[in-house]
Motif scaffolding. Sequence first.
Motif, PDB file in Angstrom:
ATOM      1  N   ARG A 149      30.999  -1.240 -41.159  1.00 13.59           N
ATOM      2  CA  ARG A 149      30.504   0.101 -40.828  1.00 13.59           C
ATOM      3  C   ARG A 149      30.687   0.381 -39.338  1.00 13.59           C
ATOM      4  O   ARG A 149      30.583  -0.523 -38.506  1.00 13.59           O
ATOM      5  N   THR A 152      29.417  -1.500 -36.040  1.00 13.82           N
ATOM      6  CA  THR A 152      29.150  -2.913 -36.324  1.00 13.82           C
ATOM      7  C   THR A 152      30.480  -3.656 -36.381  1.00 13.82           C
ATOM      8  O   THR A 152      31.557  -3.056 -36.314  1.00 13.82           O
ATOM      9  N   ASP A 191      27.613  -5.651 -43.119  1.00 10.06           N
ATOM     10  CA  ASP A 191      27.276  -4.225 -43.207  1.00 10.06           C
ATOM     11  C   ASP A 191      28.571  -3.455 -43.483  1.00 10.06           C
ATOM     12  O   ASP A 191      29.218  -2.950 -42.562  1.00 10.06           O
TER      13      ASP A 191
END
Length: 371
Positions: A149, A152, A191
Motif C-alpha cells: 500500500r 508502506t 499491508d
Amino acid sequence: MSKRDYYEVLGVGRDASEADLKKAYRRLAMKYHPDRSGDDAGAEARFKEAKEAYDVLGNSQKRAAYDQFGHAGVDPSAAGGGGAAGFGDIFGDIFGDIFGGGGARRRARGSDLRYRMQLTLEEAVHGAAKKIRVPRAAPCSACNGSGARAGTSAKSCPACDGRGQVRMQQGFFSVQQTCPQCRGRGSVITDPCAPCGGRGLVREEKTLSVKIPAGVDEGDEVRLAGEGERAAAGAAPGDLYVQVRIAPHEIFERDGDNLYCEVPVDFATMALGGALEVPTLSGRANLKIPPESQSEKIFRLRGKGVRNVRGGAQGDLYCKVVIETPVNLTAKQKDMLKEFDKSLKSGGRRHAPRSSSWTEKIKTFFDDLVA
C-alpha cells in the motif's frame, strides 16, 4: 494417445532443409486451414498438428532437442520438456537451488504473449500498418509495482532473513531452496495494495501499432520486443508475437511465393485465339490465348506472384483457363450451334482428334469384352 512423429506429420525426411519444412507446412496449412474447411473437426485437428510440428522443427534449438529426445524434448508437460530450454530448467532446478541460484530469477521476466492477426492477401503481399489492442499485465500505478500500500513498503522475510533462500538438510546433503514464504523475493508484504491485491500487477489494454512487412505468409510471426506481460518490481517485460493468418481470397490462392487463379473463357476465344485482361496483385495484365487452346491449360505470368519477406526472386502467377459453356440460349442460337456441330462432325478426326481417339478406344474396349 501418442503423438505422431513431427517429420511424418509434415511429410518430410529427417534431413529436410528449412525451406523444405516451410514448404510442407504451407501446403498443409492451405489444405486444412479452418477458414477453408469450415466445421470439419478432422481438418482443424490436422491444421493444429501441422502447426505444432512446424513450430518445433522450424526452430533450430527445438529441432535439435526433438531429434535427440523425441517428444519428451519439446513437451513442457513431459520430463525435461520444452526443448533445450526445458533441459536447462531441469539442471537449474537441481544445481541452482544447491548453489544459490533460483527459480525466482527465471520468473522475474514477464511472460511472452501471442496475438493472432488476420490479414487479407493484399495486406500480406504488400505489407500493412495495423493497430491492435492487447490485454496484458502491467505494474500497478498505485504502488508502482511493489504490491505494498502507498506509504508502506515490503518487510524482510522472517523465514529466510531476506535472502530468498532457505537451507534444508537432506541426509548427508545440505540443500538450499527457494523460500516458500516469500517465494524467493526476500521480502513479504504485510499491508497489501488494494487495487492490485498485493500482486503489484493489474490488467490493462494497450493499443499498439504493428508494421507488417511485405511478403509475409501464413504462420509467420512479427515480434514486438518488450510488449508482452509486465512483471512486478521493475523486472524486464516479455515480448509480443503477432502471428499472421491470411483470409481466403475471392480470386487467388497462394502457395509459397506463387499465386494461382482460374479464368473462365468463352469457346470462340479458345478456338480462334485472342487476348484477355486478367487481374494481378500489382494491377492488370494481358493474357494471350493461342488458337485452338484446350480447357484447363495453364498459363504462367512471370514475376506476378509474391516477393518473399526473406528476399529472393518474385514468384509467378499461374492462370488456368476453362471453357465456359454458354447458357440461356435463344432458339436461333441453338439452331446455329446444331449446324456448327454438324459441320464439325462431318470433318471427323480433323476437327476433334481427341474425341475421335476416345471413341476408337471405347469401341476397342467393348469389342475385347465380347471377344
